[in-house]
Design a protein around this motif. Structure first.
Motif, PDB file in Angstrom:
ATOM      1  N   HIS A   1       0.829  -1.203   0.000  1.00 27.64           N
ATOM      2  CA  HIS A   1       0.000   0.000   0.000  1.00 27.64           C
ATOM      3  C   HIS A   1       0.862   1.251   0.000  1.00 27.64           C
ATOM      4  CE1 HIS A   1      -2.750   3.088   1.822  1.00 27.64           C
ATOM      5  NE2 HIS A   1      -3.598   2.497   0.996  1.00 27.64           N
TER       6      HIS A   1
ATOM      7  N   GLN B   1      -2.308   1.700   6.338  1.00 25.24           N
ATOM      8  CA  GLN B   1      -2.793   0.382   5.945  1.00 25.24           C
ATOM      9  C   GLN B   1      -1.629  -0.601   5.838  1.00 25.24           C
ATOM     10  OE1 GLN B   1      -5.552   0.500   2.595  1.00 25.24           O
ATOM     11  NE2 GLN B   1      -6.096   2.620   3.055  1.00 25.24           N
TER      12      GLN B   1
ATOM     13  N   PHE C   1      -6.598  -0.446   0.405  1.00 26.44           N
ATOM     14  CA  PHE C   1      -7.724   0.280  -0.191  1.00 26.44           C
ATOM     15  C   PHE C   1      -7.233   1.547  -0.898  1.00 26.44           C
ATOM     16  CE2 PHE C   1     -10.939   3.679   0.438  1.00 26.44           C
ATOM     17  CZ  PHE C   1     -12.027   3.119  -0.212  1.00 26.44           C
TER      18      PHE C   1
ATOM     19  N   SER D   1     -10.882   5.856  10.042  1.00 29.28           N
ATOM     20  CA  SER D   1     -10.738   5.763   8.595  1.00 29.28           C
ATOM     21  C   SER D   1     -11.966   5.145   7.942  1.00 29.28           C
ATOM     22  CB  SER D   1      -9.500   4.924   8.263  1.00 29.28           C
ATOM     23  OG  SER D   1      -9.457   4.604   6.893  1.00 29.28           O
TER      24      SER D   1
ATOM     25  N   THR E   1     -11.695   3.260   5.443  1.00 33.31           N
ATOM     26  CA  THR E   1     -11.238   1.940   5.006  1.00 33.31           C
ATOM     27  C   THR E   1     -11.661   0.830   5.958  1.00 33.31           C
ATOM     28  OG1 THR E   1      -9.297   2.991   4.011  1.00 33.31           O
ATOM     29  CG2 THR E   1      -9.187   0.612   4.358  1.00 33.31           C
TER      30      THR E   1
ATOM     31  N   PHE F   1     -13.597   3.577  -5.448  1.00 33.15           N
ATOM     32  CA  PHE F   1     -12.748   2.675  -4.696  1.00 33.15           C
ATOM     33  C   PHE F   1     -12.237   1.502  -5.529  1.00 33.15           C
ATOM     34  CE2 PHE F   1     -17.250   1.619  -3.948  1.00 33.15           C
ATOM     35  CZ  PHE F   1     -17.311   0.302  -4.400  1.00 33.15           C
TER      36      PHE F   1
ATOM     37  N   PHE G   1     -10.119  -2.118  -3.960  1.00 35.08           N
ATOM     38  CA  PHE G   1      -9.568  -2.656  -2.720  1.00 35.08           C
ATOM     39  C   PHE G   1      -9.228  -4.131  -2.884  1.00 35.08           C
ATOM     40  CE2 PHE G   1     -14.208  -3.237  -2.293  1.00 35.08           C
ATOM     41  CZ  PHE G   1     -14.277  -4.598  -1.977  1.00 35.08           C
TER      42      PHE G   1
END
Length: 639
Positions: A45, A58, A71, A96, A98, A120, A122
């Motif tokens: 990430h 993340q 994400f 968040s 996420t 998005f 993910f």
């Protein structure tokens, strides 16, 4: 907004490779870099901090750390979903957006995605079940690519991460290249890199036991409301646009607006003012061309007292062509303006902007919609024998005009061929969009002999990608609605949205698109076409909804488009750059294109009617740079 990547490969420690994959997309997330490995899976990430700046790094996990997520994007309704999940006993460790994903997965399994309103892409990894789930938003605002072969599964926000894996053998997808040369974008879920695919919008994928399954979680199914009154439609337009803008103002950093002075971006500013945003930051880009929109943008800035900024492209913007193609990973035109715009706003310390993309696609704002509308009845009632006769005439017309070598009459010939396609809406539409592969004789103009033989043998034709989408629309539906539906699944996602994402993220800027709010889209598609085009006026109901809220000149303004004029660019530096790069020796060695046709365009007196030809040269030039960058070099990730 961020960048994600992942590898599943049995028995391999891929930490060093993942670090390189994340470095290749550092522009997508300069604020943090992180990895998580478990068994054969590693997730990566890159973070661009926008919401929950202090605790949102993340991967993010559920309570017992058995489910992990990386994400990219924003979920606008995450606070409502979080309350529902907390009511069911879920505990959160951050603020968040996420984090709701791992708890939704716990609660519903993979069937939760349609609950999300946002932009998005993910990846969720279930450590106990050893299952990887990928998901992409409803309209494809955020990108997600994958590759699966020989026991290796790779995914990433950008393809440049994927092709770093030593088991990926970089090669060209020539079918996608043919489509790109027709459309100036790559249609379907194919990419120019052989074997690398896009996860389609409104789909998720499950990877388990070396098997991949891709499933839809939502479909756009327009249902026209024929009983809605004009006043109800006006109220609905205002309500849904305001709601969409308000949803997308969620951020812990300042937000700007790309302001062209057109109806769409001006409406976003008006709604922000109506909502009560205390300081609206607006940004306008010019091209050093007669169609620059500085006066109209200034008119809106003054009307709503915005903090307004302007910037102009240099007279020779192709100096940045290599850079933007590296970011786009395709030889697209119209990259430069988006790149320079995001570079400009980032220099003003803005990380998030709202843009007006989607308004024309939703409310029928392009000239092509106006061209198609008068033929609605004809498309439905043209006898098949007349269609066949018209096709014969179209073929004869091409042969006559093409043999004359008068390039500036190509545009008129295409116009007549368009009329001869009445009754075949996909052909009619594609000719308007400058697709040329209906005329087999033109293949010999474009391609080198061996490549021409390959394309003809494989029978690659753009219409094959579009006909199923047109056919999916209810038979007898008017042509404009069919085109709007089709473009939502083709040009918007694979051309406009791809460009928006890559050129904004190139400078670490998140571009949001209020007109692609799910509720607004469903409302827009419910409006009868007669409300969208009325007496030759495009976006009629949208204009009427805003006529007491925006200056009259903006309401009646002609659509220009945020685009570089290829004719003017040809006279600036496009011709010089092409003659330098596309030499006879290079084209012969490449064995794809016909140099004599390139030379004919270069030698023909410059003329505004040759815009298609200059766009074609621009794509061929871009492909040459793409090929050198990604196929002929192993150092592209260091650019």
């Amino acid at each position: 907004m961020c960048g994600i990547a992942g590898i599943i490969e049995k028995g391999k420690n891929n930490r060093e490779l993942m670090s390189q994959m994340l470095d290749a997309i550092a522009h997508r997330g300069p604020d943090d870099k992180s990895m998580f490995a478990h068994g054969d899976c590693i997730l990566g990430h890159r973070r661009l901090s926008i919401i929950d700046l202090s605790t949102g790094n993340q991967p993010i996990f559920n309570e017992d750390k058995t489910i992990a997520v990386v994400f990219n994007g924003e979920i606008y309704n995450f606070k409502d979903i979080r309350k529902q999940l907390e009511g069911k006993g879920h505990h959160f460790s951050s603020n968040s957006d996420t984090e709701i994903l791992v708890h939704l997965y716990e609660e519903h399994g993979p069937n939760f995605v349609d609950k999300l309103n946002g932009i998005f892409a993910f990846a969720i990894f279930d450590l106990n079940e050893k299952v990887l789930m990928l998901g992409r938003d409803h309209f494809g605002v955020k990108p997600l690519h994958y590759y699966h072969k020989n026991g290796v599964f790779l995914f990433g926000s950008e393809q440049k991460s994927i092709i770093l894996h030593p088991k990926y053998n970089t090669a060209v997808n020539y079918k996608a290249l043919h489509y790109h040369l027709n459309l100036r974008y790559t249609q379907s879920n194919e990419t120019l890199f052989a074997g690398i695919k896009r996860l389609p919008p409104a789909h998720y994928a499950i990877f388990k036991n070396n098997s991949l399954e891709v499933r839809p979680y939502w479909r756009l199914t327009p249902e026209t409301n024929h009983t809605i009154s004009e006043n109800e439609a006006i109220d609905g337009v205002n309500f849904h646009i305001k709601q969409a803008v308000e949803r997308q103002l969620i951020s812990d950093v300042p937000i700007g607006v790309y302001l062209s002075g057109g109806l769409d971006s001006s409406t976003i500013v008006q709604k922000m003012h109506e909502i009560g945003v205390p300081q609206i930051n607006t940004y306008t880009l010019g091209f050093n061309e007669p169609t620059d929109e500085f006066p109209d943008a200034q008119r809106i800035a003054k009307a709503f007292n915005t903090n307004h900024h302007t910037h102009s492209l240099s007279m020779n913007p192709l100096g940045d062509l290599d850079k933007v193609i590296w970011h786009a990973e395709e030889p697209k035109i119209n990259l430069l303006q988006g790149y320079k715009m995001s570079e400009f706003v980032r220099s003003q310390n803005i990380k998030v902007v709202l843009g007006g993309l989607g308004g024309d696609e939703l409310f029928a704002g392009y000239d092509i919609h106006k061209f198609i509308y008068p033929f609605n009845t004809w498309h439905q009632n043209m006898p098949r024998w007349m269609q066949k006769l018209a096709r014969i005439k179209s073929d004869i017309l091409f042969k006559l005009q093409n043999s004359s070598r008068t390039l500036r009459f190509d545009e008129y010939r295409r116009g007549v061929q368009m009329l001869l396609s009445i009754g075949q809406i996909e052909r009619f539409y594609l000719i308007i969009r400058n697709v040329w592969d209906f005329d087999e004789g033109f293949y010999k103009e474009i391609y080198a002999p061996e490549f021409c033989d390959l394309v003809l043998k494989e029978r690659w034709q753009v219409a094959h990608e579009f006909k199923p989408i047109f056919d999916a629309f209810e038979k007898g539906t008017n042509a404009v609605d069919a085109v709007l539906f089709t473009e939502f699944h083709t040009k918007m996602v694979n051309d406009y949205l791809l460009t928006n994402d890559r050129m904004s993220m190139a400078n670490s800027v998140e571009e949001r698109v209020p007109f692609l709010d799910k509720d607004l889209v469903e409302f827009g598609f419910s409006l009868p076409v007669q409300m969208k085009i009325n007496h030759g006026t495009t976006k009629a109901i949208f204009r009427k909804a805003m006529e007491d809220k925006l200056p009259p000149k903006i309401i009646t303004k002609k659509k220009w488009g945020f685009t570089v004029n290829s004719y003017l660019q040809f006279k600036k530096d496009l011709k010089t750059e092409i003659e330098k790069e596309l030499t006879p020796e290079f084209i012969h060695q490449q064995s794809i294109f016909n140099y004599s046709y390139i030379r004919r365009i270069l030698d023909y007196p410059a003329h505004p009617k040759l815009r298609w030809h200059y766009n074609y040269l621009w794509v061929v030039l871009g492909y040459a740079k793409w090929e050198k960058m990604f196929l002929k070099s192993n150092s592209f990730h260091k650019d």
